[in-house]
Design an enzyme around this catalytic site. Structure first.
Site, PDB file in Angstrom:
ATOM      1  N   HIS A  81      23.962  38.095 -23.330  1.00  0.00           N
ATOM      2  CA  HIS A  81      24.495  39.119 -22.069  1.00  0.00           C
ATOM      3  C   HIS A  81      25.370  38.357 -21.284  1.00  0.00           C
ATOM      4  O   HIS A  81      24.758  37.056 -20.948  1.00  0.00           O
ATOM      5  CB  HIS A  81      23.180  39.693 -21.235  1.00  0.00           C
ATOM      6  CG  HIS A  81      23.387  40.800 -20.713  1.00  0.00           C
ATOM      7  ND1 HIS A  81      23.761  40.571 -19.220  1.00  0.00           N
ATOM      8  CD2 HIS A  81      23.170  42.323 -20.678  1.00  0.00           C
ATOM      9  CE1 HIS A  81      23.949  41.629 -18.495  1.00  0.00           C
ATOM     10  NE2 HIS A  81      23.752  42.882 -19.417  1.00  0.00           N
ATOM     11  N   ASP A  93      15.749  34.410 -22.179  1.00  0.00           N
ATOM     12  CA  ASP A  93      16.000  35.577 -21.565  1.00  0.00           C
ATOM     13  C   ASP A  93      15.245  36.779 -22.231  1.00  0.00           C
ATOM     14  O   ASP A  93      15.618  37.124 -23.358  1.00  0.00           O
ATOM     15  CB  ASP A  93      17.541  35.795 -21.509  1.00  0.00           C
ATOM     16  CG  ASP A  93      17.841  37.393 -21.175  1.00  0.00           C
ATOM     17  OD1 ASP A  93      17.015  38.100 -21.005  1.00  0.00           O
ATOM     18  OD2 ASP A  93      18.851  37.626 -21.139  1.00  0.00           O
ATOM     19  N   GLN A 149      15.029  42.028 -23.036  1.00  0.00           N
ATOM     20  CA  GLN A 149      14.759  42.968 -24.085  1.00  0.00           C
ATOM     21  C   GLN A 149      13.735  42.621 -24.979  1.00  0.00           C
ATOM     22  O   GLN A 149      13.564  43.341 -26.047  1.00  0.00           O
ATOM     23  CB  GLN A 149      16.148  42.939 -24.902  1.00  0.00           C
ATOM     24  CG  GLN A 149      17.437  43.467 -24.065  1.00  0.00           C
ATOM     25  CD  GLN A 149      17.401  44.828 -23.689  1.00  0.00           C
ATOM     26  OE1 GLN A 149      16.810  45.778 -23.977  1.00  0.00           O
ATOM     27  NE2 GLN A 149      18.442  45.012 -22.740  1.00  0.00           N
ATOM     28  N   LYS A 184      13.594  47.481 -17.135  1.00  0.00           N
ATOM     29  CA  LYS A 184      13.625  47.645 -18.471  1.00  0.00           C
ATOM     30  C   LYS A 184      12.159  48.236 -19.142  1.00  0.00           C
ATOM     31  O   LYS A 184      12.168  48.312 -20.307  1.00  0.00           O
ATOM     32  CB  LYS A 184      14.453  46.724 -19.095  1.00  0.00           C
ATOM     33  CG  LYS A 184      15.708  46.681 -18.921  1.00  0.00           C
ATOM     34  CD  LYS A 184      16.528  45.340 -19.588  1.00  0.00           C
ATOM     35  CE  LYS A 184      17.842  45.107 -18.922  1.00  0.00           C
ATOM     36  NZ  LYS A 184      18.777  45.987 -18.970  1.00  0.00           N
ATOM     37  N   CYS A 229      27.900  44.616 -21.815  1.00  0.00           N
ATOM     38  CA  CYS A 229      27.971  43.298 -21.134  1.00  0.00           C
ATOM     39  C   CYS A 229      27.855  42.083 -22.107  1.00  0.00           C
ATOM     40  O   CYS A 229      26.994  41.063 -21.799  1.00  0.00           O
ATOM     41  CB  CYS A 229      26.975  43.031 -20.198  1.00  0.00           C
ATOM     42  SG  CYS A 229      27.308  44.299 -18.886  1.00  0.00           S
TER      43      CYS A 229
HETATM   44  N1  7TS Z   1      19.813  39.858 -20.349  1.00  0.00           N
HETATM   45  C1  7TS Z   1      19.678  41.039 -21.200  1.00  0.00           C
HETATM   46  C2  7TS Z   1      19.237  40.402 -22.671  1.00  0.00           C
HETATM   47  C3  7TS Z   1      19.875  41.980 -21.157  1.00  0.00           C
HETATM   48  O1  7TS Z   1      19.793  43.112 -21.840  1.00  0.00           O
HETATM   49  C4  7TS Z   1      20.193  42.554 -19.531  1.00  0.00           C
HETATM   50  C5  7TS Z   1      20.616  43.902 -19.043  1.00  0.00           C
HETATM   51  C6  7TS Z   1      20.200  41.532 -18.555  1.00  0.00           C
HETATM   52  C7  7TS Z   1      20.230  40.181 -19.272  1.00  0.00           C
HETATM   53  C8  7TS Z   1      20.682  41.719 -17.260  1.00  0.00           C
HETATM   54  O2  7TS Z   1      19.483  42.513 -16.649  1.00  0.00           O
HETATM   55  P1  7TS Z   1      19.449  42.924 -15.156  1.00  0.00           P
HETATM   56  O3  7TS Z   1      18.012  43.773 -15.078  1.00  0.00           O
HETATM   57  O4  7TS Z   1      19.373  41.716 -14.399  1.00  0.00           O
HETATM   58  O5  7TS Z   1      20.657  43.503 -15.013  1.00  0.00           O
HETATM   59  N2  7TS Z   1      20.946  44.568 -20.173  1.00  0.00           N
HETATM   60  C9  7TS Z   1      21.816  45.745 -20.149  1.00  0.00           C
HETATM   61  C10 7TS Z   1      22.024  46.608 -21.327  1.00  0.00           C
HETATM   62  O6  7TS Z   1      21.941  46.340 -22.380  1.00  0.00           O
HETATM   63  N3  7TS Z   1      22.768  47.758 -20.527  1.00  0.00           N
HETATM   64  O7  7TS Z   1      22.655  47.851 -19.400  1.00  0.00           O
HETATM   65  C11 7TS Z   1      22.163  46.582 -18.879  1.00  0.00           C
END
Ligand code: 7TS
Length: 417
Positions: free
Chosen positions: A134, A211, A214, A237, A375
């Site tokens: 990401h 990370d 997910q 999430k 992203c």
């Molecule tokens: N890393 C991964 C693997 C992610 O899927 C996401 C967000 C992030 C980092 C960032 O997370 P945040 O909570 O700090 O924003 N992924 C997604 C997506 O797949 N669609 O919208 C956000």
């Protein structure tokens, strides 16, 4: 980890009722159709347990933490620290002081890139990431490398969307200070071989950040058995609130690296000459934190633990397997990301149609999916596509919803191709 996927029920249960009953936002119509929410990789809906916990905080204990002697402040402080303990247990951290509350995954990665970077990354050093990351696990490392005159190295993937481990081994040398890798790709759903990656990196003397944005709500996580140095995830999430997340760090590292931000709570003593930083975990929690977010995150973790993370993994694997088998019946559709081990996300494209157009049509049929690059622009470049349509599953999705998704996809094919 092997996930068994034979499944013969449509609803996972929570406290004796279909788990969907626990999620009020799922019970609404959009454009006159019942909502089918398949955008869970972006954010999940929230169970009553989490919504009630947020209300309870404001009704019963709203006050600032770690500083008041009064009753409410003590109550909020206790709830905040109990939540930290629960999260430590959930990921099997050795100690709760290894759990730092952040705004989310993005802030956790920026924190490590900045603090670890200042401590350990110098001119001529390098940082390794994968082609699956990401943007939030790419850009902070690029910024660090720019600042320190270091090099960003990238592990390539193959046509299935799997990391090529042999290539990773070739990248490892004495310049590599840290390896940052996602547990599960948000776009392709690939479950990366993080255990092997951590072992190889450690043999090379490099630290590892995982990370787990997910992963933490799909796969059981044990930071001690993984032996990762840092691990980050987001509350929103995993059925929890937005604006809260977690950085796990090994105590040894968290003690060594400098603090991220300066301010209240992260200090022991301050004079104009010198500041003595606070102990862990407070050293990394400057200022008034997202108190109700942290407290409410416990309710999300409790929700997951009450069902059981293994049960969730098994159930979602069944959904993904069923959806994949059904999509494979459609010759007009190409699945992007065909790794052997996958979790939750199914990315696809209708040949000859733009993913955005597909997404708009599905939306009008009540189906929430995400379209675009998610992203992860480098993944789009690798597959030479402008984007994908991504359906991502959670505990409350059903086989019937997948059937409706497929029916709508067929209608979209008729309209667009
Ligand atoms: N890393 C991964 C693997 C992610 O899927 C996401 C967000 C992030 C980092 C960032 O997370 P945040 O909570 O700090 O924003 N992924 C997604 C997506 O797949 N669609 O919208 C956000």
């Amino acid at each position: 980890m092997e996930i068994k996927s034979e499944i013969n029920y449509s609803y996972l249960e929570y406290q004796g009722a279909p788990v969907r009953h626990e999620f009020p936002a799922l019970h609404q119509d959009v454009f006159g159709k019942p909502l089918i929410y398949l955008d869970n990789a972006a954010t999940t809906q929230k169970p009553w347990k989490v919504i009630h916990a947020t209300n309870k905080y404001y009704v019963e204990m709203n006050s600032n933490i770690h500083r008041g002697v009064h009753y409410l402040s003590q109550k909020a402080t206790d709830a905040y620290e109990i939540s930290r303990n629960t999260i430590a247990e959930f990921i099997n951290a050795r100690q709760s002081k290894e759990v730092i509350f952040t705004k989310g995954t993005t802030e956790g990665i920026n924190l490590v890139a900045d603090c670890f970077g200042r401590y350990a990354v110098n001119e001529g050093d390098s940082v390794v990431i994968t082609s699956l990351e990401h943007h939030s696990n790419i850009v902070p490392w690029q910024m660090l490398c720019e600042k320190r005159n270091a090099t960003l190295k990238v592990i390539p993937i193959d046509e299935n969307g799997e990391i090529i481990l042999d290539e990773f081994e070739k990248l490892l040398d004495e310049t590599v200070k840290i390896v940052a890798v996602s547990y599960v790709s948000n776009t392709l759903g690939t479950i990366n071989p993080v255990k092997e990656i951590i072992e190889l990196a450690h043999k090379n003397g490099s630290a590892v950040l995982i990370d787990a944005a997910q992963a933490v709500h799909h796969i059981p996580i044990d930071v001690q058995s993984l032996d990762c140095d840092f691990l980050v995830f987001s509350g929103h999430k995993m059925y929890g609130p937005t604006g809260i997340g977690v950085l796990y760090g090994k105590e040894e590292w968290l003690n060594k690296i400098p603090p991220y931000q300066g301010g209240g709570d992260m200090i022991k003593t301050v004079t104009f000459v010198k500041t003595e930083y606070n102990d862990l975990p407070f050293k990394f929690e400057a200022g008034t934190p997202h108190i109700e977010g942290a407290i409410t995150l416990k309710a999300a973790v409790d929700f997951i633990r009450e069902i059981g993370i293994n049960e969730i993994a098994r159930f979602e694997a069944g959904l993904l397997k069923y959806a994949t088998e059904q999509v494979l019946q459609l010759p007009e559709v190409q699945i992007i990301g065909t790794a052997k081990a996958k979790a939750s996300s199914l990315s696809l494209n209708i040949r000859g149609a733009h993913p955005y157009d597909v997404g708009v049509l599905l939306d009008k049929m009540g189906i929430a999916v995400r379209t675009g690059h998610h992203c992860t622009q480098p993944i789009m470049d690798f597959f030479c596509i402008p984007g994908t349509v991504r359906a991502s599953f959670a505990v409350y999705n059903t086989m019937e919803e997948i059937d409706k998704f497929l029916e709508s996809l067929r209608r979209a094919i008729k309209m667009l191709v």
